[in-house]
Design a protein around this motif. Structure first.
Motif, PDB file in Angstrom:
ATOM      1  N   TRP A 131       0.814  -1.215   0.000  1.00 39.52           N
ATOM      2  CA  TRP A 131       0.000   0.000   0.000  1.00 39.52           C
ATOM      3  C   TRP A 131       0.843   1.259   0.000  1.00 39.52           C
ATOM      4  O   TRP A 131       0.341   2.348  -0.262  1.00 39.52           O
ATOM      5  N   ASP A 132       2.142   1.114   0.274  1.00 40.01           N
ATOM      6  CA  ASP A 132       3.020   2.261   0.089  1.00 40.01           C
ATOM      7  C   ASP A 132       3.160   2.586  -1.396  1.00 40.01           C
ATOM      8  O   ASP A 132       3.311   3.746  -1.783  1.00 40.01           O
ATOM      9  N   ALA A 135       0.079   4.553  -2.264  1.00 40.86           N
ATOM     10  CA  ALA A 135       0.210   5.940  -1.811  1.00 40.86           C
ATOM     11  C   ALA A 135       1.081   6.748  -2.767  1.00 40.86           C
ATOM     12  O   ALA A 135       0.768   7.894  -3.101  1.00 40.86           O
ATOM     13  N   THR A 136       2.167   6.158  -3.232  1.00 36.49           N
ATOM     14  CA  THR A 136       3.038   6.864  -4.171  1.00 36.49           C
ATOM     15  C   THR A 136       2.338   7.084  -5.501  1.00 36.49           C
ATOM     16  O   THR A 136       2.514   8.126  -6.142  1.00 36.49           O
TER      17      THR A 136
END
Length: 412
Positions: A131-132, A135-136
């Motif tokens: 999920w990072d 986000a990016t």
């Protein structure tokens, strides 16, 4: 989108004005939807994607045509050059930034979360690396940072974004005929230099495979706004040849087997001919208002269709006849695109535009010279409060004062 009358050629030189405003180019909206459907057909019919066997076995008659559907991306770039040049004429940089941000981000943010959710719950076709990464992806800058795209179609958005940034230089200085031509020339030089220079930075911004389409689109708009000239046709001609030069690389990127190049070149030629007809005003008579809706569906359809659609194909391929599945799924995606436009793009885009516009206005207001600085300028309030300086008089009588020589002002 609205079309302005003919405007300034360069600086204060004004072009010949037409007696009536140009009509809305409904045909561009339809052309955009055709490009989007080409990409959809490529993903659903030509690629194995969510199918459990080679699509040549499933669609033996359709695949030979659908395997060139990736060219819809090139058509998007061609149209984008035309539309961006048109929409920035007479506008300030802040207005351009607000307009583009409100156009591309609301639907994009929602589809990033939707796609990530679907391929997390059903990762048979694709999966999220974390999920990072999601986000990016919300920045739309993930490719510049070496982060995977949540959906496969996002790579084109980064190219569009870079085009906006490059053209923003023209917008910041005021869009004119001359500056647009200079921009096209410089970008073309960079594009033909990049393959011979070992520079990732130059290659990143020159975009040799995409730039010919943007440049040609700009030239076509200059034809439409003013008139076709040998100079503009020269720009289009060079761009067309450079586009054809990039076809083998693009075919190799989109196929895992050898296919003929000439159909791709023929499609590119057809796209250029279509834009030439638009530039000459030959399609202005097409005033079908439903094409406005068709154009509005293009962007959300493009964002939604790939990984979500391939996941649905994976689950339904053995329950629904393949041809029916592709048609039904395309219809469902068009319906979802309309919902996205109606309940995301329009309301949130408007709110975002109002908020950003207030921020831009506040920046402009607070970037004005401070009152104290203005007061110190000649003619300002501070000067008005000071007594006049008394110059010493060397001659008591005016009649005895020598005459000052006359200086003739020379403008240059």
């Amino acid at each position: 989108m609205s079309f302005a009358r003919r405007g300034d050629l360069d600086g204060g030189r004004t072009a010949v004005q037409r007696s009536t405003a140009k009509p809305r180019l409904y045909v561009l909206d339809g052309f955009r939807l055709v490009a989007a459907l080409m990409v959809v057909a490529f993903h659903y019919i030509a690629l194995r994607g969510g199918w459990d066997r080679n699509t040549a076995e499933i669609f033996p008659q359709l695949k030979p045509f659908a395997q060139y559907g990736w060219l819809g991306v090139e058509v998007f770039f061609l149209i984008s050059g035309f539309v961006i040049c048109m929409s920035t004429w007479g506008r300030r940089l802040g207005d351009f930034v607000v307009s583009r941000a409100c156009r591309i981000y609301p639907a994009y943010w929602v589809t990033v979360f939707l796609t990530a959710t679907v391929i997390t719950l059903w990762p048979q076709v694709r999966s999220v690396k974390g999920w990072d990464v999601v986000a990016t992806n919300l920045t739309m800058l993930q490719q510049g940072m070496g982060v995977w795209d949540v959906d496969g179609v996002y790579w084109t958005l980064f190219i569009e974004l870079k085009f906006y940034i490059l053209f923003a230089i023209v917008v910041a200085t005021g869009v004119t005929y001359r500056k647009c031509v200079l921009f096209c020339a410089l970008w073309t030089v960079a594009a033909i230099t990049a393959p011979s220079v070992d520079s990732k930075l130059l290659d990143m911004w020159a975009m040799p495979l995409a730039s010919p389409y943007f440049v040609a689109g700009i030239a076509f708009y200059l034809m439409y706004r003013f008139k076709p000239t040998a100079l503009l046709w020269g720009i289009v001609g060079v761009s067309f040849l450079l586009a054809l030069h990039g076809v083998p690389k693009r075919v190799a990127d989109n196929q895992d087997h050898v296919i003929p190049h000439w159909p791709a070149k023929l499609i590119i030629l057809a796209a250029f001919v279509m834009m030439a007809l638009i530039a000459y005003g030959k399609l202005n008579r097409i005033q079908w208002r439903w094409l406005t809706t068709a154009g509005a569906l293009t962007y959300p359809l493009y964002l939604l269709h790939q990984y979500i659609g391939l996941t649905m194909i994976h689950w339904l391929q053995h329950k629904v006849q393949p041809g029916v599945l592709v048609l039904a799924l395309t219809a469902v995606m068009l319906g979802a695109a309309w919902l996205m436009h109606r309940f995301v793009e329009r309301p949130f885009g408007t709110k975002m535009r109002n908020a950003l516009q207030k921020g831009i206005e506040d920046m402009r207001r607070n970037s004005s010279p401070a009152p104290e600085a203005a007061a110190g300028k000649p003619g300002g309030p501070l000067e008005a409060t000071l007594p006049p300086v008394q110059e010493p008089r060397r001659f008591e009588h005016a009649e005895t004062a020598p005459q000052a020589p006359a200086f003739h002002h020379r403008s240059g």
